[in-house]
Scaffold this motif. Sequence first.
Motif, PDB file in Angstrom:
ATOM      1  N   LEU A  68       0.635  -1.104   0.050  1.00 13.26           N
ATOM      2  CA  LEU A  68       0.003   0.031  -0.360  1.00 13.26           C
ATOM      3  C   LEU A  68       0.996   1.233  -0.006  1.00 13.26           C
ATOM      4  O   LEU A  68       0.200   2.953  -0.208  1.00 13.26           O
ATOM      5  CB  LEU A  68      -1.482  -0.327   1.043  1.00 13.26           C
ATOM      6  CG  LEU A  68      -2.015  -1.152   1.168  1.00 13.26           C
ATOM      7  CD1 LEU A  68      -3.003  -1.198   2.191  1.00 13.26           C
ATOM      8  CD2 LEU A  68      -3.086  -1.155   0.232  1.00 13.26           C
ATOM      9  N   TRP A  69       1.797   0.529   0.786  1.00 21.35           N
ATOM     10  CA  TRP A  69       2.719   2.816   0.904  1.00 21.35           C
ATOM     11  C   TRP A  69       3.745   2.742  -0.840  1.00 21.35           C
ATOM     12  O   TRP A  69       3.468   3.691  -1.178  1.00 21.35           O
ATOM     13  CB  TRP A  69       3.593   1.928   1.583  1.00 21.35           C
ATOM     14  CG  TRP A  69       5.354   3.242   1.869  1.00 21.35           C
ATOM     15  CD1 TRP A  69       4.837   4.341   2.314  1.00 21.35           C
ATOM     16  CD2 TRP A  69       6.282   2.984   1.296  1.00 21.35           C
ATOM     17  NE1 TRP A  69       6.303   5.338   1.906  1.00 21.35           N
ATOM     18  CE2 TRP A  69       7.197   4.463   1.915  1.00 21.35           C
ATOM     19  CE3 TRP A  69       7.120   2.041   0.544  1.00 21.35           C
ATOM     20  CZ2 TRP A  69       8.582   4.300   0.750  1.00 21.35           C
ATOM     21  CZ3 TRP A  69       8.064   2.489   0.739  1.00 21.35           C
ATOM     22  CH2 TRP A  69       9.327   3.153   0.694  1.00 21.35           C
ATOM     23  N   THR A  71       2.460   1.708  -2.942  1.00 21.28           N
ATOM     24  CA  THR A  71       1.113   1.734  -4.525  1.00 21.28           C
ATOM     25  C   THR A  71       1.356   3.306  -5.595  1.00 21.28           C
ATOM     26  O   THR A  71       1.187   3.139  -6.373  1.00 21.28           O
ATOM     27  CB  THR A  71       0.045   1.868  -4.572  1.00 21.28           C
ATOM     28  OG1 THR A  71       0.090   0.457  -3.667  1.00 21.28           O
ATOM     29  CG2 THR A  71      -1.021   2.171  -4.868  1.00 21.28           C
ATOM     30  N   PRO A  72       1.566   4.211  -4.627  1.00 19.05           N
ATOM     31  CA  PRO A  72       1.648   5.378  -5.749  1.00 19.05           C
ATOM     32  C   PRO A  72       2.563   5.201  -6.129  1.00 19.05           C
ATOM     33  O   PRO A  72       3.144   6.416  -7.127  1.00 19.05           O
ATOM     34  CB  PRO A  72       1.651   6.981  -4.310  1.00 19.05           C
ATOM     35  CG  PRO A  72       0.936   5.958  -3.503  1.00 19.05           C
ATOM     36  CD  PRO A  72       1.511   4.876  -2.926  1.00 19.05           C
ATOM     37  N   PRO A  75       1.876   1.828  -9.203  1.00 19.21           N
ATOM     38  CA  PRO A  75       0.674   1.864  -9.280  1.00 19.21           C
ATOM     39  C   PRO A  75       0.281  -0.120 -10.059  1.00 19.21           C
ATOM     40  O   PRO A  75      -1.011  -0.088  -9.339  1.00 19.21           O
ATOM     41  CB  PRO A  75       0.200   2.681 -10.745  1.00 19.21           C
ATOM     42  CG  PRO A  75       1.070   3.385 -10.279  1.00 19.21           C
ATOM     43  CD  PRO A  75       2.164   2.879  -9.521  1.00 19.21           C
ATOM     44  N   ARG A  78      -1.517  -2.563  -6.842  1.00 21.02           N
ATOM     45  CA  ARG A  78      -2.584  -2.393  -6.506  1.00 21.02           C
ATOM     46  C   ARG A  78      -3.717  -3.032  -7.097  1.00 21.02           C
ATOM     47  O   ARG A  78      -4.315  -3.808  -6.034  1.00 21.02           O
ATOM     48  CB  ARG A  78      -3.479  -0.261  -7.052  1.00 21.02           C
ATOM     49  CG  ARG A  78      -5.006  -0.787  -6.427  1.00 21.02           C
ATOM     50  CD  ARG A  78      -5.123   1.007  -6.939  1.00 21.02           C
ATOM     51  NE  ARG A  78      -4.844   1.909  -6.108  1.00 21.02           N
ATOM     52  CZ  ARG A  78      -3.200   3.417  -6.390  1.00 21.02           C
ATOM     53  NH1 ARG A  78      -4.024   2.970  -8.020  1.00 21.02           N
ATOM     54  NH2 ARG A  78      -3.089   4.490  -5.908  1.00 21.02           N
ATOM     55  N   HIS A  82      -6.044  -5.792  -4.594  1.00 22.62           N
ATOM     56  CA  HIS A  82      -7.275  -6.042  -4.430  1.00 22.62           C
ATOM     57  C   HIS A  82      -7.611  -7.031  -4.955  1.00 22.62           C
ATOM     58  O   HIS A  82      -8.175  -8.194  -4.198  1.00 22.62           O
ATOM     59  CB  HIS A  82      -7.374  -4.816  -5.406  1.00 22.62           C
ATOM     60  CG  HIS A  82      -7.618  -3.918  -4.749  1.00 22.62           C
ATOM     61  ND1 HIS A  82      -8.291  -2.903  -4.529  1.00 22.62           N
ATOM     62  CD2 HIS A  82      -6.510  -2.596  -4.090  1.00 22.62           C
ATOM     63  CE1 HIS A  82      -8.049  -1.799  -3.269  1.00 22.62           C
ATOM     64  NE2 HIS A  82      -7.175  -1.633  -3.219  1.00 22.62           N
ATOM     65  N   GLU A 107      -0.824   8.492   3.531  1.00 22.19           N
ATOM     66  CA  GLU A 107      -1.145   7.525   2.413  1.00 22.19           C
ATOM     67  C   GLU A 107      -1.859   6.763   1.989  1.00 22.19           C
ATOM     68  O   GLU A 107      -2.270   6.063   1.767  1.00 22.19           O
ATOM     69  CB  GLU A 107       0.285   8.024   1.203  1.00 22.19           C
ATOM     70  CG  GLU A 107       0.615   9.384   0.645  1.00 22.19           C
ATOM     71  CD  GLU A 107       2.110   9.036  -0.015  1.00 22.19           C
ATOM     72  OE1 GLU A 107       2.268   8.182  -0.227  1.00 22.19           O
ATOM     73  OE2 GLU A 107       1.599  10.272  -0.934  1.00 22.19           O
ATOM     74  N   VAL A 108      -0.333   5.599   3.247  1.00 24.79           N
ATOM     75  CA  VAL A 108      -1.297   3.937   3.427  1.00 24.79           C
ATOM     76  C   VAL A 108      -2.634   4.286   3.743  1.00 24.79           C
ATOM     77  O   VAL A 108      -3.425   3.278   3.488  1.00 24.79           O
ATOM     78  CB  VAL A 108      -0.034   4.285   4.373  1.00 24.79           C
ATOM     79  CG1 VAL A 108      -0.650   2.164   4.843  1.00 24.79           C
ATOM     80  CG2 VAL A 108       1.494   3.890   3.650  1.00 24.79           C
ATOM     81  N   SER A 110      -5.224   6.291   3.160  1.00 23.04           N
ATOM     82  CA  SER A 110      -6.101   5.857   1.688  1.00 23.04           C
ATOM     83  C   SER A 110      -5.799   5.285   1.717  1.00 23.04           C
ATOM     84  O   SER A 110      -6.952   4.262   1.148  1.00 23.04           O
ATOM     85  CB  SER A 110      -5.522   8.057   1.473  1.00 23.04           C
ATOM     86  OG  SER A 110      -6.213   7.591   0.683  1.00 23.04           O
ATOM     87  N   GLU A 111      -5.177   4.133   0.920  1.00 26.75           N
ATOM     88  CA  GLU A 111      -5.016   3.096   0.555  1.00 26.75           C
ATOM     89  C   GLU A 111      -5.841   1.814   1.421  1.00 26.75           C
ATOM     90  O   GLU A 111      -6.464   1.113   0.299  1.00 26.75           O
ATOM     91  CB  GLU A 111      -3.776   2.669  -0.361  1.00 26.75           C
ATOM     92  CG  GLU A 111      -2.844   3.868  -0.785  1.00 26.75           C
ATOM     93  CD  GLU A 111      -3.812   3.539  -2.759  1.00 26.75           C
ATOM     94  OE1 GLU A 111      -4.090   2.413  -2.631  1.00 26.75           O
ATOM     95  OE2 GLU A 111      -3.090   4.624  -2.770  1.00 26.75           O
TER      96      GLU A 111
END
Length: 338
Positions: A68-69, A71-72, A75, A78, A82, A107-108, A110-111
């Motif tokens: 998750l960290w 992912t930005p 991408p 993601r 999921h 950020e994490v 939110s993810e």
Amino acid sequence: MNSELAVTDRTAAYLETQQTVAALAAAMTAAAVKAAHAQWAILDVAEPLQERQSLRVIDPEALLLVSLWLTPRDPSLRPVVHAWVEAWSELLSVQRTRNIAKSYGSEVQSEMRAMAITAHERGKDFRWGPVIKGAGAPVRTEGDDTIGDAVGAERARANTSRLPVGRASLLVLRFRMAFGVGARADALAYLLARGAAWSTVTEISQATGYTPSAIRRALDRMAAAEIVLTVDDGMTRYRCEAARWAALLGLHADVAPWPYWLQQFTFVATLVEWAESVARRKLTAYAITEGLRGVARTFRPTDDRDELRAWDHAFRDESTMEEMALALTGVASGLARV
């Protein structure tokens, strides 16, 4: 003229130090990305098993949170996260996920909420409701055993695919399937991964991320059932007979070692975020060096005393940037060797 040369020297030292830190952060990020993708591939039911595909036990929540960290920054992680969560979220600990997430930034969070929506809405795993609602919602205190079992039984009826639990690196998930999600399964996996070594409650707690009280209760129950061995030489220690378990689990080699993914992944995130803050500020070379030393001193990569001494020596007060960079490059190399 001399003062101008001094200013130039200080500027050059600052730029060189900043570039070194940026390069280390990039190497750490790339290594974490490689490790995350490799571990998700091992967890993929459809992924063909390669010889010696992984020699280390996967920590599910540590992998989830670092992904998750990342992912930005990558991408492509993601959809991988999921898809797996939709199918297998019942094997994850909600509380442990939330506890580890405290080591990461906003950020994490939110993810993690987006991931929880997938688990809740598509995976029908309603334990993740408090994560969706926010940090103020109530949460179970020590593992998710009962609810995890109920969700898993319902999911098993609908899910025809199977996790490749025969892979040694899936030891934690295999025990969670058998004993429920919580400290008991994870502590047992840790002891097996430690082989013949004796471990204290504190060591197991630090490695797994559960509270000492939860670990002690789990170990005392297993000791009473003669699942784990104990010795008291002034401090109670625990271990498992790995050879017996290897035969029971059908493993054809030694049980995979415990790699301290929780500590390694959170350290990478801390270091990289610190390095990104350095790039936004005008600091002296000395300040950057001291900042790097301070961040690294919070990291304990293992319980091995020799390795800890070597790590502490690399970040002693008089250590050079070259020594510190070499030690950090070693961490990155270790991450990449999944």
